[in-house]
Design a protein around this motif. Structure first.
Motif, PDB file in Angstrom:
ATOM      1  N   GLN A  97       0.842  -1.201   0.000  1.00 33.79           N
ATOM      2  CA  GLN A  97       0.000   0.000   0.000  1.00 33.79           C
ATOM      3  C   GLN A  97       0.875   1.248   0.000  1.00 33.79           C
ATOM      4  N   THR A  98       1.704   1.368  -1.031  1.00 30.04           N
ATOM      5  CA  THR A  98       2.651   2.479  -1.085  1.00 30.04           C
ATOM      6  C   THR A  98       2.736   3.079  -2.472  1.00 30.04           C
ATOM      7  N   ILE A  99       2.654   4.402  -2.528  1.00 32.56           N
ATOM      8  CA  ILE A  99       2.960   5.145  -3.749  1.00 32.56           C
ATOM      9  C   ILE A  99       4.411   5.588  -3.597  1.00 32.56           C
ATOM     10  N   GLU A 100       5.322   4.831  -4.164  1.00 33.34           N
ATOM     11  CA  GLU A 100       6.750   5.055  -3.932  1.00 33.34           C
ATOM     12  C   GLU A 100       7.328   5.988  -4.986  1.00 33.34           C
ATOM     13  N   ILE A 101       7.627   7.210  -4.577  1.00 32.45           N
ATOM     14  CA  ILE A 101       8.208   8.198  -5.495  1.00 32.45           C
ATOM     15  C   ILE A 101       9.666   7.832  -5.754  1.00 32.45           C
ATOM     16  N   GLU A 102      10.017   7.721  -7.029  1.00 34.00           N
ATOM     17  CA  GLU A 102      11.380   7.341  -7.392  1.00 34.00           C
ATOM     18  C   GLU A 102      12.215   8.535  -7.843  1.00 34.00           C
ATOM     19  N   THR A 103      11.562   9.559  -8.377  1.00 37.33           N
ATOM     20  CA  THR A 103      12.294  10.733  -8.828  1.00 37.33           C
ATOM     21  C   THR A 103      11.329  11.898  -8.977  1.00 37.33           C
ATOM     22  N   PHE A 104      11.881  13.113  -8.997  1.00 34.95           N
ATOM     23  CA  PHE A 104      11.088  14.319  -9.243  1.00 34.95           C
ATOM     24  C   PHE A 104      11.551  14.930 -10.565  1.00 34.95           C
ATOM     25  N   VAL A 105      10.593  15.315 -11.410  1.00 30.18           N
ATOM     26  CA  VAL A 105      10.915  15.868 -12.731  1.00 30.18           C
ATOM     27  C   VAL A 105      10.170  17.187 -12.922  1.00 30.18           C
ATOM     28  N   GLU A 142       8.075  23.620  -8.818  1.00 34.28           N
ATOM     29  CA  GLU A 142       7.548  23.312 -10.152  1.00 34.28           C
ATOM     30  C   GLU A 142       8.003  21.920 -10.598  1.00 34.28           C
ATOM     31  N   ARG A 143       7.821  20.972  -9.681  1.00 36.57           N
ATOM     32  CA  ARG A 143       8.177  19.581  -9.938  1.00 36.57           C
ATOM     33  C   ARG A 143       6.964  18.678  -9.712  1.00 36.57           C
ATOM     34  N   VAL A 144       7.032  17.480 -10.276  1.00 38.93           N
ATOM     35  CA  VAL A 144       6.050  16.426 -10.015  1.00 38.93           C
ATOM     36  C   VAL A 144       6.816  15.167  -9.660  1.00 38.93           C
ATOM     37  N   GLY A 145       6.170  14.272  -8.927  1.00 40.42           N
ATOM     38  CA  GLY A 145       6.845  13.057  -8.494  1.00 40.42           C
ATOM     39  C   GLY A 145       6.474  11.863  -9.353  1.00 40.42           C
TER      40      GLY A 145
END
Length: 327
Positions: A97-105, A142-145
C-alpha cells in the motif's frame, strides 16, 4: 431527465502511503472522473431479459464451461505457451500500500500522451501536515513526483501532481506502449521547409488569439448524450417503456490498506537529506521498526527472444479485452 442519477458520495478506492526518502504520508485514493456516457444494455426482445456475456468457442460456435478454459500466450503464428493460474499469480507484483516516489521531474516534462487515468489523493490518519508540505514543495519547485504503485495486483507507473489544494495521482502509460513518430508522414519541424510563409503564420496566430479564452469544461457538452436523454424523456412521457428485472450485482470489496505511522517530520527530512534520497542499511533497518513495509523495487524484466516481442504486443491487446455492452 429520467435516467439522470445523483452523483454518489466519493468512495475510497485504495488506502496506503506516499513514500519518498524516509517520509511516509498516509493517503487515500478517490476516483477523479465519472462516466456520463449513455449505457446501452443488451435485452432479449422476446422476454425483455438482460443478455450477458458467454464464453464461445470461435471455431465451433459452442459455449465452453469455465473449467475447460486455459490461458495462453502466442509467441509465433499459431504457436502458444499455456500458463496455469498459479504461474500467472506468481508473476503478479507484490501488493504494497505504497505510492513510492522514485524521482522528481519538471512539471512540464511529461507529455500529455503518457497520461492515462487520474485519481484524487487525500490525507488520512493525521497525515495532513506532511501532505501539505509535499504539495507546497512540489508547487514551489515546479516539480512532479514519478512513482510506482500497485493497484489490484497490477503495477503502474504514475505521476503525483499538485493541483490547487490537493494532489492528483495520474497513472501513466509505460514508455514501451507509446508508438514513435518515425513512421508517420509528418511535415518538417522547420516552418520554411514545411512551406509556411510569414504572412500565413501571422494570420494563423491572430486567429488563435481571437478565439482564445479561459478553460471552462462546463462550456462543452456531450451532444449525443443530451439528444439520447431527450429521446428517452419523450418515450417515457408517451408510456413507451419496458420492465426489465436486473440480477442483483455482487458488491465488490474495496482494498483497505493500513495507514503508515507518522514520526517526527523534521527528523525524517534530515535523515533523507543525509542519505541523499537513498537509504543506508542502518536507516533502512530503523525504518522497518517505525514504518509500514515499503514498496519493493520492480525487478527488471527478463530478456526475451525476438519472437517474444510479438507475443508481448498481442498479449497486451488480447488480455485487456473485456465484455463491453453494445453501443
Amino acid at each position: 431527465m429520467p435516467v439522470s442519477k445523483k452523483a454518489p458520495a466519493p468512495r475510497v478506492l485504495w488506502k496506503g502511503a506516499i513514500s519518498f526518502g524516509l517520509v511516509h504520508i498516509p493517503v487515500a485514493l478517490y476516483s477523479a472522473t465519472t462516466d456520463h456516457g449513455i449505457d446501452f444494455d443488451w435485452l432479449d426482445k422476446r422476454s425483455m431479459d438482460p443478455v450477458g456475456y458467454k464464453r464461445i468457442n470461435k471455431k465451433t460456435g459452442k459455449e465452453i464451461a469455465r473449467e475447460n478454459i486455459v490461458k495462453g500466450v502466442e509467441y509465433e503464428d499459431g504457436e502458444y505457451v499455456v500458463l496455469s493460474d498459479k504461474e500467472i499469480a506468481a508473476a503478479y507484483p507484490k501488493t504494497t500500500q505504497t505510492i513510492e516516489i522514485e524521482t522528481f521531474v519538471p512539471a512540464n516534462g511529461i507529455p500529455f500522451v503518457y497520461l492515462e487515468r487520474p485519481y484524487y489523493v487525500a490525507p488520512i490518519n493525521k497525515g495532513a501536515k506532511v501532505y501539505a508540505l509535499l504539495r507546497e514543495t512540489l508547487q514551489r519547485s515546479e516539480r512532479v513526483g514519478v512513482a510506482r504503485v500497485v493497484i489490484q495486483t497490477k503495477q503502474h507507473l504514475a505521476v503525483l501532481v499538485p493541483v490547487g489544494p490537493g494532489l492528483v495521482l495520474n497513472l501513466l502509460r509505460w514508455g514501451a506502449d507509446i508508438r514513435p513518430w518515425t513512421d508517420l508522414p509528418l511535415p518538417s519541424e522547420d516552418a520554411k521547409k514545411a512551406g509556411l510563409t510569414d504572412r500565413e503564420l501571422k494570420m494563423a496566430k491572430q486567429l488563435v488569439e481571437d478565439m482564445s479564452g479561459k478553460w471552462d469544461p462546463m462550456e462543452f457538452k456531450d451532444e449525443f448524450k443530451d439528444e439520447i436523454l431527450r429521446l428517452v424523456d419523450r418515450k417515457v412521457k408517451a408510456g413507451q417503456t419496458e420492465t426489465v428485472t436486473q440480477p442483483e450485482p455482487e458488491e465488490g470489496q474495496s482494498t483497505e490498506g493500513k495507514g503508515a505511522k507518522i514520526i517526527d517530520l523534521t527528523e525524517l527530512l534530515q535523515r533523507s537529506l543525509r542519505n541523499k534520497g537513498g537509504k543506508t542499511k542502518a536507516a533502512a533497518n530503523d525504518e522497518e521498526d517505525e514504518e509500514d513495509e515499503p514498496a519493493p523495487r520492480a525487478k527488471p524484466a527478463a530478456k526475451k527472444r525476438k519472437p517474444a516481442a510479438k507475443a508481448a504486443s498481442k498479449t497486451a491487446s488480447k488480455t485487456t479485452t473485456r465484455h463491453r455492452r453494445a453501443a
